[in-house]
Design an enzyme around this catalytic site. Sequence first.
Site, PDB file in Angstrom:
ATOM      1  CG  PHE A   1      -0.288   0.416   2.509  1.00 48.71           C
ATOM      2  CD1 PHE A   1      -0.055   1.760   2.816  1.00 48.71           C
ATOM      3  CD2 PHE A   1       0.136  -0.541   3.424  1.00 48.71           C
ATOM      4  CE1 PHE A   1       0.576   2.135   3.994  1.00 48.71           C
ATOM      5  CE2 PHE A   1       0.769  -0.177   4.607  1.00 48.71           C
ATOM      6  CZ  PHE A   1       0.989   1.157   4.886  1.00 48.71           C
ATOM      7  CE  LYS A   7      -3.198  -8.265  -4.219  1.00 47.21           C
ATOM      8  NZ  LYS A   7      -3.633  -7.256  -3.228  1.00 47.21           N
ATOM      9  CB  CYS A  36      10.585  -0.879   2.828  1.00 46.08           C
ATOM     10  SG  CYS A  36      11.302  -0.323   1.284  1.00 46.08           S
TER      11      CYS A  36
HETATM   12  P1  NAD Z   1       1.385  -6.679   3.097  1.00 47.05           P
HETATM   13  O1  NAD Z   1       2.421  -7.739   3.122  1.00 47.05           O
HETATM   14  O2  NAD Z   1       0.321  -6.704   4.110  1.00 47.05           O
HETATM   15  O3  NAD Z   1       0.640  -6.676   1.670  1.00 47.05           O
HETATM   16  C1  NAD Z   1       1.371  -6.767   0.467  1.00 47.05           C
HETATM   17  C2  NAD Z   1       0.496  -7.440  -0.580  1.00 47.05           C
HETATM   18  O4  NAD Z   1       0.193  -8.772  -0.155  1.00 47.05           O
HETATM   19  C3  NAD Z   1      -0.829  -6.721  -0.786  1.00 47.05           C
HETATM   20  O5  NAD Z   1      -1.110  -6.681  -2.168  1.00 47.05           O
HETATM   21  C4  NAD Z   1      -1.829  -7.586  -0.006  1.00 47.05           C
HETATM   22  O6  NAD Z   1      -3.111  -7.594  -0.595  1.00 47.05           O
HETATM   23  C5  NAD Z   1      -1.222  -8.972  -0.055  1.00 47.05           C
HETATM   24  N1  NAD Z   1      -1.486  -9.757   1.162  1.00 47.05           N
HETATM   25  C6  NAD Z   1      -1.679  -9.286   2.428  1.00 47.05           C
HETATM   26  N2  NAD Z   1      -1.832 -10.310   3.292  1.00 47.05           N
HETATM   27  C7  NAD Z   1      -1.744 -11.442   2.559  1.00 47.05           C
HETATM   28  C8  NAD Z   1      -1.809 -12.836   2.888  1.00 47.05           C
HETATM   29  N3  NAD Z   1      -2.004 -13.254   4.131  1.00 47.05           N
HETATM   30  N4  NAD Z   1      -1.646 -13.724   1.894  1.00 47.05           N
HETATM   31  C9  NAD Z   1      -1.428 -13.327   0.628  1.00 47.05           C
HETATM   32  N5  NAD Z   1      -1.371 -12.032   0.270  1.00 47.05           N
HETATM   33  C10 NAD Z   1      -1.507 -11.094   1.213  1.00 47.05           C
HETATM   34  O7  NAD Z   1       2.177  -5.281   3.088  1.00 47.05           O
HETATM   35  P2  NAD Z   1       1.551  -3.825   3.173  1.00 47.05           P
HETATM   36  O8  NAD Z   1       1.018  -3.617   4.549  1.00 47.05           O
HETATM   37  O9  NAD Z   1       0.687  -3.544   2.019  1.00 47.05           O
HETATM   38  O10 NAD Z   1       2.884  -2.948   2.979  1.00 47.05           O
HETATM   39  C11 NAD Z   1       3.774  -2.643   4.029  1.00 47.05           C
HETATM   40  C12 NAD Z   1       4.904  -3.638   4.089  1.00 47.05           C
HETATM   41  O11 NAD Z   1       5.590  -3.663   2.841  1.00 47.05           O
HETATM   42  C13 NAD Z   1       5.958  -3.258   5.119  1.00 47.05           C
HETATM   43  O12 NAD Z   1       6.366  -4.427   5.771  1.00 47.05           O
HETATM   44  C14 NAD Z   1       7.086  -2.683   4.284  1.00 47.05           C
HETATM   45  O13 NAD Z   1       8.359  -2.752   4.882  1.00 47.05           O
HETATM   46  C15 NAD Z   1       6.997  -3.534   3.080  1.00 47.05           C
HETATM   47  N6  NAD Z   1       7.624  -2.921   1.916  1.00 47.05           N
HETATM   48  C16 NAD Z   1       8.826  -3.422   1.533  1.00 47.05           C
HETATM   49  C17 NAD Z   1       9.507  -2.853   0.478  1.00 47.05           C
HETATM   50  C18 NAD Z   1      10.844  -3.371   0.066  1.00 47.05           C
HETATM   51  O14 NAD Z   1      11.345  -2.946  -0.952  1.00 47.05           O
HETATM   52  N7  NAD Z   1      11.461  -4.279   0.793  1.00 47.05           N
HETATM   53  C19 NAD Z   1       8.934  -1.776  -0.209  1.00 47.05           C
HETATM   54  C20 NAD Z   1       7.686  -1.305   0.193  1.00 47.05           C
HETATM   55  C21 NAD Z   1       7.036  -1.887   1.272  1.00 47.05           C
END
Ligand code: NAD
Length: 499
Positions: free
Chosen positions: A166, A190, A298
């Site tokens: 997000f 997605k 992140c």
């Molecule tokens: P999230 O892991 O909750 O969601 C990421 C994606 O996975 C979304 O599209 C969501 O719909 C899907 N998702 C969520 N729960 C799921 C599940 N149980 N099974 C399958 N799919 C699922 O992450 P978020 O809250 O959207 O974003 C924040 C996180 O992303 C933080 O941990 C941040 O550090 C990380 N992030 C990392 C980077 C990087 O480059 N390493 C960059 C941006 C964000």
Amino acid sequence: MTHPTGPRFEGKSYDFAKYVDCQNWIGGEWVAASTGESQAVVNPRHGEVMGRVVMGGAADVDAAVAAAKAAFPAWRATPMRERAQILYRLKGIMEENMEELAWLLCHENGKLWGESKASVDKAIECLEMGCSLANMMAGGQLDVSRGVNCEVSYEPLGVVAGIVPFNFPTMVPMWMLPQALVSGNTFVLKPSEKVPFGAQKLAHMFKAAGLPDGVLNLVNGAQATVEAICDHPDIKAIGFVGSTKVAKIVYERGAAHGKRVLALGGAKNHLVLVNDADLELASENIPASAFGCAGQRCMAASVLVGVGDVQKYVDRMVELTNQMEMGKDIGPVIDQAAVDRITRYIDDAEKRGAKVLVDGRGKKGPGNGFWFGPTILDGVTPDMPAGCDEIFGPVLSIIRVNTLDEALRIENKSPYGNAAAIFTSNGHTARYAVERFQAGMCGVNIGVPVPREPFSFGGWNDSKFGHGDMTGEDGFRFWTRPRKVTTKWAKQADQTWMG
Ligand code: NAD
């Protein structure tokens, strides 16, 4: 008449503005989800519903993959230069519509205007890398023996997918799409169900730039959609960006189905502050890293490890942080669940003996949304949850140590490894630390050490599962496979082992 870049987002200030509902984009049509389900998209500044997004499932992924599969032969046969031309046109369209794109992000994600604009700028920079591929990635050839030539070319994988978080609705898809599309793949994206509009706009803009139908498809949804992507036999590779928990699930589930997976996860970034650092540079940079985008990056600083007497820096950081205005210098966090989670970490740290130097709990901003003020905790220890878990909010935890080696031991012990930085005026100290950090992206006197294009983006350890990085040249390698062709046209007089 509809605008070529889709329904316009009319908001031009932080005042609440509604937007259209977001459907799936499959084979060049906007369609409802097969499940009939949808959910509200809430503006985090105002806490009001700005639109809805459909929540797809396996049947929607099937339909998107079928469309991508049908589009693949013609797209693959399109010369790379022509594919890249579409990205050049998209760059122009994004620049022309910069204001709309950035305001849309302010509204769906809660970013401040400057943060939104910077994230669209960075998305365009990633696009430029895709435009360059046709000049950079010609492959190679060599006469490997007398009369024998070997040539390598990089071929698309077929239908590939991306799953994004997000926090950067326009930029993170652009970590994947330019390289994947220019190299000839067709794509199923997605978006995050919390912020679907940025990707929706991108799909409209790709269409306006001339991308053929079916080359890019969007399937909205959450867990069910992601699981269907991991399991689908016709998806060859998945790029994922999100939390470590889900990155690991996607990596393991996708790999179990024979896919190539690169999954970027969460972070707990350590900044090491040595007391020879420039006072103003360090004291401005460190809070900016921790509190920019409300700490929802992140690459955000999360732990400040102060070496020796760093009190004057802490005092200055507290002073600057206390000057931050809610809604002007710091935006809201994404939802109420985030407010509750961040509050729990601070309550817990306080109970365990940490001192709250700046307290963001209960701070409100202009609007009834999800506000959390910038927070500085002192006297944190590495084993407190605030000292080792990803909080993903505007919280800086200070750990104090006596030596640089102690600081490095703390950083090295973190299971994550996205970013780490050192603030010092001594080149040797900087080099000593950088060579020892357990992180893929390191900084010297830089709080957010994002390696800009053409350098690639990606952490180490539990911040990334899979080989290589997400952007830059690594991105191109991830979305392609090398074909080697060895050729001989005539029998040679001087036979070699290859004869
Ligand atoms: P999230 O892991 O909750 O969601 C990421 C994606 O996975 C979304 O599209 C969501 O719909 C899907 N998702 C969520 N729960 C799921 C599940 N149980 N099974 C399958 N799919 C699922 O992450 P978020 O809250 O959207 O974003 C924040 C996180 O992303 C933080 O941990 C941040 O550090 C990380 N992030 C990392 C980077 C990087 O480059 N390493 C960059 C941006 C964000």
